[in-house]
Design a protein around this motif. Structure first.
Motif, PDB file in Angstrom:
ATOM      1  N   ALA A  19      37.157  16.398  40.455  1.00 18.01           N
ATOM      2  CA  ALA A  19      38.095  16.102  39.366  1.00 18.01           C
ATOM      3  C   ALA A  19      39.458  16.748  39.595  1.00 18.01           C
ATOM      4  N   GLY A  20      39.553  17.562  40.640  1.00 20.31           N
ATOM      5  CA  GLY A  20      40.823  18.216  40.932  1.00 20.31           C
ATOM      6  C   GLY A  20      40.735  19.728  40.806  1.00 20.31           C
ATOM      7  N   GLU A  21      41.882  20.372  40.771  1.00 20.47           N
ATOM      8  CA  GLU A  21      41.944  21.833  40.690  1.00 20.47           C
ATOM      9  C   GLU A  21      41.688  22.296  39.261  1.00 20.47           C
ATOM     10  N   ILE A  22      40.796  23.285  39.128  1.00 20.80           N
ATOM     11  CA  ILE A  22      40.503  23.876  37.817  1.00 20.80           C
ATOM     12  C   ILE A  22      40.898  25.346  37.867  1.00 20.80           C
ATOM     13  N   PRO A  23      41.992  25.716  37.211  1.00 16.05           N
ATOM     14  CA  PRO A  23      42.401  27.126  37.229  1.00 16.05           C
ATOM     15  C   PRO A  23      41.471  27.959  36.359  1.00 16.05           C
ATOM     16  N   ALA A  24      40.847  28.989  36.958  1.00 15.45           N
ATOM     17  CA  ALA A  24      39.890  29.829  36.237  1.00 15.45           C
ATOM     18  C   ALA A  24      40.497  31.162  35.822  1.00 15.45           C
ATOM     19  N   VAL A  25      41.351  31.726  36.683  1.00 15.16           N
ATOM     20  CA  VAL A  25      42.039  32.994  36.401  1.00 15.16           C
ATOM     21  C   VAL A  25      43.513  32.793  36.716  1.00 15.16           C
ATOM     22  N   MET A  26      44.383  33.273  35.821  1.00 15.46           N
ATOM     23  CA  MET A  26      45.816  33.013  35.981  1.00 15.46           C
ATOM     24  C   MET A  26      46.615  34.300  35.811  1.00 15.46           C
ATOM     25  N   ASP A  27      47.346  34.676  36.843  1.00 12.35           N
ATOM     26  CA  ASP A  27      48.287  35.796  36.792  1.00 12.35           C
ATOM     27  C   ASP A  27      47.651  37.041  36.184  1.00 12.35           C
ATOM     28  N   PHE A  28      46.480  37.392  36.693  1.00 15.40           N
ATOM     29  CA  PHE A  28      45.735  38.532  36.150  1.00 15.40           C
ATOM     30  C   PHE A  28      46.113  39.806  36.904  1.00 15.40           C
ATOM     31  N   SER A  29      46.400  40.853  36.158  1.00 18.30           N
ATOM     32  CA  SER A  29      46.747  42.141  36.762  1.00 18.30           C
ATOM     33  C   SER A  29      45.937  43.254  36.107  1.00 18.30           C
ATOM     34  N   ALA A  30      45.472  44.192  36.924  1.00 17.88           N
ATOM     35  CA  ALA A  30      44.737  45.361  36.429  1.00 17.88           C
ATOM     36  C   ALA A  30      44.699  46.397  37.540  1.00 17.88           C
ATOM     37  N   ALA A  31      44.402  47.632  37.167  1.00 15.08           N
ATOM     38  CA  ALA A  31      44.306  48.703  38.154  1.00 15.08           C
ATOM     39  C   ALA A  31      43.200  49.659  37.737  1.00 15.08           C
ATOM     40  N   VAL A  32      42.517  50.219  38.751  1.00 17.83           N
ATOM     41  CA  VAL A  32      41.458  51.204  38.519  1.00 17.83           C
ATOM     42  C   VAL A  32      41.803  52.444  39.332  1.00 17.83           C
ATOM     43  N   ALA A  33      42.008  53.570  38.640  1.00 16.91           N
ATOM     44  CA  ALA A  33      42.362  54.825  39.295  1.00 16.91           C
ATOM     45  C   ALA A  33      41.111  55.484  39.873  1.00 16.91           C
TER      46      ALA A  33
END
Length: 686
Positions: A19-33
């Motif tokens: 059916a085409g491209e399915i965006p699942a995660v978009m511009d996600f940012s995180a950090a783990v110290a």
């Protein structure tokens, strides 16, 4: 601040289908110290597990990282060659999955599977690897480590299997540990032990953690920081204390309002489900993804353009353009007052009900036939319009009791009467249509209860035909549409196939079928445990509403004491086939308790920073019903046994004794010890 162990920067992940491209995660940012635990929370389908699989670069053929970076100790995993990735996976980054048996080879002994880790990653000899495996089994607090080493996975309980998976993940001392719903399939007491173990081992090894869960109480127990996801985006991030005390996104607020925290009341302070449904990837709205479900939505502002993350405090960010305009201290709208129905006459009564199973002689039973005492002298009454909750760990006999109630099994001894008719010895095939219609069940897993080949409407009509409701097909179809109205689903859903429904919608269809014959008793077996918290609230509200309208008696089987406290009028606590406590919910949830009830309450994770709990971790597993312990069934795990004089607990089975009118426990504890018990759960306000 030390450099992050894991830094995710503008990550975008898509799945490519016909059916085409399915965006699942978009511009996600995180950090783990270093040494930090980040909780990733949100409803099913929000992208939590996709982020974790993206970090592991394990997205399958259809999945692809289409943008952003994933930096692990400064190295970009997105562009890293496969040989380097193989050296990192399992050694420096380890992952623990939701279902432990998915990570264990059923045909290989546990010891050999653990030994493979140092042998593959470090080139250790077999003798050295076995010594390390033995030490790691002891580190995860499993008894009789040598026996465990020589066992196959199927010979271990679910909690033991999960501890083996944790041991396997921690053996190479990884810098990052990813845990994807690691306790969802476990009892609340086992869950408490696993959570404490993960926290302790994390401190000892210094591992950073990415902890994925939909349980906000668990996240509060385990994590230092939290990231809330919705429809592929991070919508709120910050420290645990900041988010739990000062949330600044409507979706986060909706999650908290869906949870039965202490003080929730189904009449005065009911749960507030998030309205609407989670959007599919190709149906995301313009602007704010949460807009169509948000009570603070303003047309022309919230849907005008994409919403960026904005600072909401020194260590706090929110993807909401109105967060500084909203009164976050304002309570939800007051509910329309509905009188709690008064319980009527006794509808269902069990008296000294027993269910035994004969086990044939085999190598597993020592060459002799044995008896499994699944239910032992169960006695209770359930009244019209009343909810009686049945709680306890796996193996306590809850589901066996449900099978006897439904006629799938027949009682070995005792009586079970439905409005005067003894149905305990009456299998379902010998029950008449009216009796079958009077006693219905809502099952735990809505995915397995619908025929995938027939439309939703046809399946409800089939039930109506079986129960002889309506004199014609037209009347039955009209009744089917009324049932869809009753469970708050659009009538157009009658033409849909089960695959076109979400989990919560499927469970509503299961409830519609259960109420099709206007039952007198509904047995709800873990009906919300497979659902997201927001859907749980809606389904719980629906069950309560239907019960009020129909004055139905409900037996609510669950291990989630938060839902039980919110929903039930009375509670029956089971352990190893016995009733160990029974009484009104307010009495059972307040001291004095049976020691087992006390341990169950202490293990419940609560998503409230103002609540304190006395932690009571039970040691060992539930004994086998094939070979139960002598005396009190709980004495092998009871933390209060030393407070009983002599060897009474080991030699004499305690009788049920009254603590107050309508409140009984099965325990030898002296009256002065019971009187001195303190509440397990305390709030600052108290």
């Amino acid at each position: 601040m030390a450099d992050p162990v894991l830094e995710i920067d503008d990550l975008s992940i898509s799945f490519f289908t016909r059916a085409g491209e399915i965006p699942a995660v978009m511009d996600f940012s995180a950090a783990v110290a270093p040494g930090q635990a980040l909780g990733l929370v949100g409803e099913s389908g929000c992208g939590k597990s996709t982020v974790a699989l993206g970090v592991m670069r394990d997205l399958g053929r259809a999945g692809r990282i289409v943008g952003g970076r994933i930096l692990f100790r400064g190295r970009d995993l997105v562009t890293m060659p496969e040989p380097e990735l193989r050296a990192i996976r399992g050694r420096e980054i380890a992952m623990i999955y939701q279902e432990p048996m998915a990570s264990l080879n059923p045909a290989m002994k546990v010891g050999r599977q653990l030994m493979e880790v140092p042998m593959i990653h470090d080139g250790a000899s077999a003798a050295t690897a076995r010594a390390e495996a033995l030490a790691m089994i002891e580190a995860v607090r499993l008894p009789d480590a040598r026996r465990i080493l020589d066992s196959y996975p199927h010979q271990l309980s679910g909690g033991q299997q999960q501890r083996i998976v944790i041991a396997m993940a921690l053996m190479p001392k990884p810098a990052l540990l990813i845990l994807d719903e690691p306790t969802t399939a476990l009892d609340v007491t086992v869950e408490a032990g696993i959570v404490d173990l993960v926290k302790e081992l994390g401190r000892e090894t210094g591992a950073s953690m990415l902890f994925i869960s939909h349980n906000l109480g668990l996240v509060l127990d385990v994590c230092d920081r939290i990231c809330v996801m919705y429809s592929g985006e991070a919508v709120e991030t910050g420290s645990i204390e900041e988010i739990f005390a000062s949330m600044r996104h409507p979706y986060t607020q909706g999650l908290f309002r869906s949870i039965p925290l202490p003080g929730a009341d189904r009449t005065a302070r009911p749960l507030v489900p998030i309205p609407g449904n989670f959007p599919l990837p190709h149906e995301r709205p313009p602007g704010c993804n949460f807009g169509p479900r948000c009570g603070y939505f303003v047309a022309g502002r919230c849907d005008a353009h994409e919403i960026p993350m904005r600072p909401a405090g020194p260590d706090h960010a929110s993807r909401c353009i109105r967060f500084d305009e909203i009164d976050w201290t304002s309570p939800p709208p007051a509910p329309v007052a509905e009188a709690t129905p008064s319980p009527g006459p006794v509808v269902l009564k069990a008296d000294r009900l027993r269910k035994y199973y004969d086990v044939a002689a085999s190598a597993l039973t020592g060459g002799a036939g044995k008896v499994v005492k699944a239910n032992e002298e169960i006695s209770f009454e359930a009244r019209e319009a009343e909810t009686l909750a049945i709680v306890g760990e796996s193996g306590c006999g809850k589901s066996t009791l449900a099978k006897v109630l439904m006629g799938i099994e027949t009682a070995t001894d005792g009586t079970l009467t439905l409005e005067g008719l003894d149905i305990g010895a009456l299998p379902v095939e010998r029950r008449d249509t009216a009796t079958v219609a009077s006693l219905q069940m809502v099952f735990q897993n809505p995915f397995d209860t619908l025929n995938p080949s027939h439309s939703v409407g046809a399946q409800i009509v089939r039930v109506l035909e079986k129960f002889r409701v309506g004199r014609s097909q037209a009347e039955r179809e009209a009744k089917m549409l009324e049932l869809l109205d009753l469970v708050r689903l659009p009538r157009a859903f009658a033409r849909r196939m089960p695959r076109q429904l979400s989990g919560g919608q499927k469970q509503r269809i299961g409830i519609a079928r259960a109420f099709a014959g206007t039952p007198k008793v509904v047995v709800a077996d873990e009906p919300v445990s497979a659902l997201d918290v927001s859907v749980q609230a809606a389904v719980t509200d629906l069950l309560t509403d239907l019960q009020r309208k129909n004055r139905t008696t409900m037996l609510f089987i669950s291990h989630d004491l938060s839902i039980v406290r919110y929903l039930a009028d009375r509670v029956l606590v089971m352990y190893l086939g016995h009733v160990v406590e029974i009484g009104a919910t307010g009495k059972v949830f307040a001291p004095p308790y049976h020691p087992y009830t006390e341990a169950l309450l202490s293990a419940v994770p609560i998503a409230d920073v103002t609540v304190e709990r006395n932690r009571i971790l039970l040691q060992g597993d539930v004994p086998s019903a094939v070979d139960p312990p002598p005396g009190c069934p709980f004495q092998t795990r009871c933390p209060r046994k030393r407070q009983v004089p002599g060897d009474l607990c080991e030699t004499v089975a305690p009788p049920l004794r009254a603590l107050a009118p309508g409140h009984e426990i099965r325990c030898h504890l002296p009256d002065d010890v019971l009187a001195a018990m303190e509440p397990v759960i305390r709030t600052d306000a108290a």
